[in-house]
Scaffold this motif. Sequence first.
Motif, PDB file in Angstrom:
ATOM      1  N   HIS A 176       0.855  -1.185   0.000  1.00 28.75           N
ATOM      2  CA  HIS A 176       0.000   0.000   0.000  1.00 28.75           C
ATOM      3  C   HIS A 176       0.889   1.232   0.000  1.00 28.75           C
ATOM      4  O   HIS A 176       2.097   1.153   0.264  1.00 28.75           O
ATOM      5  CB  HIS A 176      -0.943   0.029   1.206  1.00 28.75           C
ATOM      6  CG  HIS A 176      -0.237   0.182   2.523  1.00 28.75           C
ATOM      7  ND1 HIS A 176       0.307  -0.889   3.200  1.00 28.75           N
ATOM      8  CD2 HIS A 176       0.037   1.282   3.282  1.00 28.75           C
ATOM      9  CE1 HIS A 176       0.877  -0.464   4.323  1.00 28.75           C
ATOM     10  NE2 HIS A 176       0.736   0.841   4.390  1.00 28.75           N
ATOM     11  N   TRP A 177       0.287   2.371  -0.290  1.00 28.84           N
ATOM     12  CA  TRP A 177       1.021   3.636  -0.310  1.00 28.84           C
ATOM     13  C   TRP A 177       0.713   4.421   0.954  1.00 28.84           C
ATOM     14  O   TRP A 177      -0.455   4.648   1.285  1.00 28.84           O
ATOM     15  CB  TRP A 177       0.649   4.450  -1.537  1.00 28.84           C
ATOM     16  CG  TRP A 177       0.910   3.721  -2.821  1.00 28.84           C
ATOM     17  CD1 TRP A 177       2.092   3.205  -3.243  1.00 28.84           C
ATOM     18  CD2 TRP A 177      -0.044   3.407  -3.838  1.00 28.84           C
ATOM     19  NE1 TRP A 177       1.948   2.598  -4.466  1.00 28.84           N
ATOM     20  CE2 TRP A 177       0.639   2.704  -4.862  1.00 28.84           C
ATOM     21  CE3 TRP A 177      -1.399   3.661  -3.999  1.00 28.84           C
ATOM     22  CZ2 TRP A 177       0.013   2.249  -6.010  1.00 28.84           C
ATOM     23  CZ3 TRP A 177      -2.044   3.209  -5.145  1.00 28.84           C
ATOM     24  CH2 TRP A 177      -1.330   2.509  -6.136  1.00 28.84           C
ATOM     25  N   ALA A 178       1.745   4.854   1.638  1.00 25.15           N
ATOM     26  CA  ALA A 178       1.571   5.622   2.868  1.00 25.15           C
ATOM     27  C   ALA A 178       1.344   7.101   2.588  1.00 25.15           C
ATOM     28  O   ALA A 178       0.955   7.845   3.495  1.00 25.15           O
ATOM     29  CB  ALA A 178       2.798   5.448   3.769  1.00 25.15           C
ATOM     30  N   ARG A 179       1.591   7.537   1.348  1.00 28.98           N
ATOM     31  CA  ARG A 179       1.397   8.938   0.978  1.00 28.98           C
ATOM     32  C   ARG A 179       0.521   9.008  -0.266  1.00 28.98           C
ATOM     33  O   ARG A 179       0.604   8.153  -1.145  1.00 28.98           O
ATOM     34  CB  ARG A 179       2.737   9.618   0.683  1.00 28.98           C
ATOM     35  CG  ARG A 179       3.687   9.708   1.868  1.00 28.98           C
ATOM     36  CD  ARG A 179       4.943  10.477   1.490  1.00 28.98           C
ATOM     37  NE  ARG A 179       5.816  10.690   2.640  1.00 28.98           N
ATOM     38  CZ  ARG A 179       6.865   9.948   2.946  1.00 28.98           C
ATOM     39  NH1 ARG A 179       7.189   8.909   2.152  1.00 28.98           N
ATOM     40  NH2 ARG A 179       7.599  10.214   4.004  1.00 28.98           N
ATOM     41  N   PRO A 180      -0.295  10.056  -0.405  1.00 28.33           N
ATOM     42  CA  PRO A 180      -1.115  10.214  -1.613  1.00 28.33           C
ATOM     43  C   PRO A 180      -0.279  10.735  -2.778  1.00 28.33           C
ATOM     44  O   PRO A 180       0.805  11.296  -2.586  1.00 28.33           O
ATOM     45  CB  PRO A 180      -2.150  11.261  -1.188  1.00 28.33           C
ATOM     46  CG  PRO A 180      -1.435  12.095  -0.164  1.00 28.33           C
ATOM     47  CD  PRO A 180      -0.540  11.127   0.575  1.00 28.33           C
ATOM     48  N   ALA A 181      -0.786  10.535  -3.980  1.00 27.51           N
ATOM     49  CA  ALA A 181      -0.160  11.163  -5.148  1.00 27.51           C
ATOM     50  C   ALA A 181      -0.279  12.672  -5.031  1.00 27.51           C
ATOM     51  O   ALA A 181      -1.297  13.201  -4.562  1.00 27.51           O
ATOM     52  CB  ALA A 181      -0.844  10.673  -6.423  1.00 27.51           C
ATOM     53  N   VAL A 182       0.773  13.364  -5.443  1.00 27.87           N
ATOM     54  CA  VAL A 182       0.804  14.828  -5.367  1.00 27.87           C
ATOM     55  C   VAL A 182       1.353  15.391  -6.672  1.00 27.87           C
ATOM     56  O   VAL A 182       2.032  14.690  -7.428  1.00 27.87           O
ATOM     57  CB  VAL A 182       1.685  15.307  -4.189  1.00 27.87           C
ATOM     58  CG1 VAL A 182       1.084  14.905  -2.848  1.00 27.87           C
ATOM     59  CG2 VAL A 182       3.114  14.779  -4.322  1.00 27.87           C
ATOM     60  N   PRO A 183       1.087  16.667  -6.955  1.00 29.05           N
ATOM     61  CA  PRO A 183       1.708  17.298  -8.125  1.00 29.05           C
ATOM     62  C   PRO A 183       3.220  17.361  -7.970  1.00 29.05           C
ATOM     63  O   PRO A 183       3.762  17.343  -6.859  1.00 29.05           O
ATOM     64  CB  PRO A 183       1.100  18.708  -8.128  1.00 29.05           C
ATOM     65  CG  PRO A 183      -0.176  18.584  -7.354  1.00 29.05           C
ATOM     66  CD  PRO A 183       0.101  17.545  -6.301  1.00 29.05           C
ATOM     67  N   LEU A 184       3.910  17.438  -9.099  1.00 26.94           N
ATOM     68  CA  LEU A 184       5.362  17.577  -9.066  1.00 26.94           C
ATOM     69  C   LEU A 184       5.756  18.816  -8.280  1.00 26.94           C
ATOM     70  O   LEU A 184       5.102  19.854  -8.347  1.00 26.94           O
ATOM     71  CB  LEU A 184       5.911  17.677 -10.491  1.00 26.94           C
ATOM     72  CG  LEU A 184       5.660  16.465 -11.404  1.00 26.94           C
ATOM     73  CD1 LEU A 184       6.261  16.746 -12.784  1.00 26.94           C
ATOM     74  CD2 LEU A 184       6.230  15.193 -10.823  1.00 26.94           C
ATOM     75  N   GLY A 185       6.844  18.706  -7.514  1.00 23.74           N
ATOM     76  CA  GLY A 185       7.356  19.860  -6.797  1.00 23.74           C
ATOM     77  C   GLY A 185       6.594  20.244  -5.553  1.00 23.74           C
ATOM     78  O   GLY A 185       6.793  21.348  -5.029  1.00 23.74           O
ATOM     79  N   THR A 186       5.755  19.358  -5.037  1.00 21.60           N
ATOM     80  CA  THR A 186       4.942  19.686  -3.862  1.00 21.60           C
ATOM     81  C   THR A 186       5.805  19.855  -2.611  1.00 21.60           C
ATOM     82  O   THR A 186       5.511  20.688  -1.748  1.00 21.60           O
ATOM     83  CB  THR A 186       3.891  18.578  -3.624  1.00 21.60           C
ATOM     84  OG1 THR A 186       2.953  18.598  -4.704  1.00 21.60           O
ATOM     85  CG2 THR A 186       3.154  18.786  -2.303  1.00 21.60           C
TER      86      THR A 186
END
Length: 465
Positions: A449-459
């Motif tokens: 599983h992923w512990a972090r959500p997808a984010v825009p580049l450079g967040t």
Amino acid sequence: MIADGVVDTGALLSELLASLGLAEPPAGEVGITGRDPIWAAKYPVGEAAAVVLAAIGVAVNDLWELRTGRRQEIRANVRRAAASLRGHYFQLLNGEETPRPVFPELAYSNHYQCRDGRWIQLHGGFPHLGEGTSKVIGSEHTAESIAAAVARWDSQALDDALAEVGMCGVIARSGEEWRATEQGQALLPLPPVEVVKLADGDPIPLSAGARPLDGINVLDLTRVLAGPVSGRTLAEHGADVLHIAGPKLPSVWPYVLATNPGKLSAYLDLDEPDDADRLLGLLGETDVFVQGFRGGALERRGFGVEELTRRHPSLIYVSVNCYGPVGPWHGRPGWEQLGQTATGLAVGQGGPDRPMLMPAQACDYGTGYLTALGTLIALARRAREGGSYHVRASLCQTGMWLERLGQRCDPADAIGLGDPSDLYVHYNSTVGRLSQLAPALEMSETPPHWARPAVPLGTHSATWG
């Protein structure tokens, strides 16, 4: 249980593990269910993906056993694996489908017929590639103009002219023709992914943790799509992955969303001395350095494999490209479409009279999974015997592996995914409520599983943690 498919997935898994020096798992540890064709591809791409995912599970289990003394059950399903080969198509933002990837110069990303009757795959998906290709072939930015211009060239002359100026293009060949080329000959002895020990060193034991890759830091300097998939896969098993993007480089938003779950994401411009120094500073706490730059680009900036492993003797350096780590084409740029076309998959899918791409990004996603697999193997070797390692993967190594499986499927028999809602994971992110395909591999004790959500580049800032 390993179910019967159009290929013997059990035998294929054993063959893949043996080629990479992995021991056969205990009886009953691995289960593979389902069969192709899911997509209308002549090659069993879903079953091949399920096999690679199962191999990843075996490699993760090896690390888990080093940490805990325990192993766990692994399950890979062909439907889930096949879906993952088109993962960027199956994501919802606030309940709505995200836009399909749109390339400004899409007309260039196609097969065109040359004067000698051969077909060539162009790729001008980003503006600089479209403009550069147009200058070489002498066309306007329309499919009709491109077709007319290509028809004035012989295929080999056009292939050579594009390569000379760093543009993307490759003649459509059969698998047999590709293996007879100098580049195909160079890749022929290689496994789908290589793990090369560079130097000896003290073992680096795995620290205590609740997940197989807890405590492993990964720098991900890749984009579209294979490299980012490898980093995402490592994040699924607990690695801290920091994705570094160049602020001046173009990106494709659906691809970013699909491949950034589980990661931190920061901008650094390696042509700026301060940013290059910041990246060097991060390397002191880095276990794995993944890069997808064209051959020589990072060496010129001081981030080549020899320099970084000299500075950091326990580093695992990972290189991902289109045409492979050796041979006269190793520095050429390339993408999914070129990997399929070069290695015989496009001719196999559509025929020599009209090559056709498979309806799945099997080279990109497959290479991403194989890259992660090689990285896991290197981490286990580093923990046992120490040293630094170079993991080398490419779209063409993957394409050759797939092409050798043969045209075993009738596209007319493809069943598709049906309702994909059971494949989604849902979570809140900085851009809204995201629904994406959950990790395709299942493990009984440490579910990926992923512990972090997808984010825009450079967040985020370019720091660990």
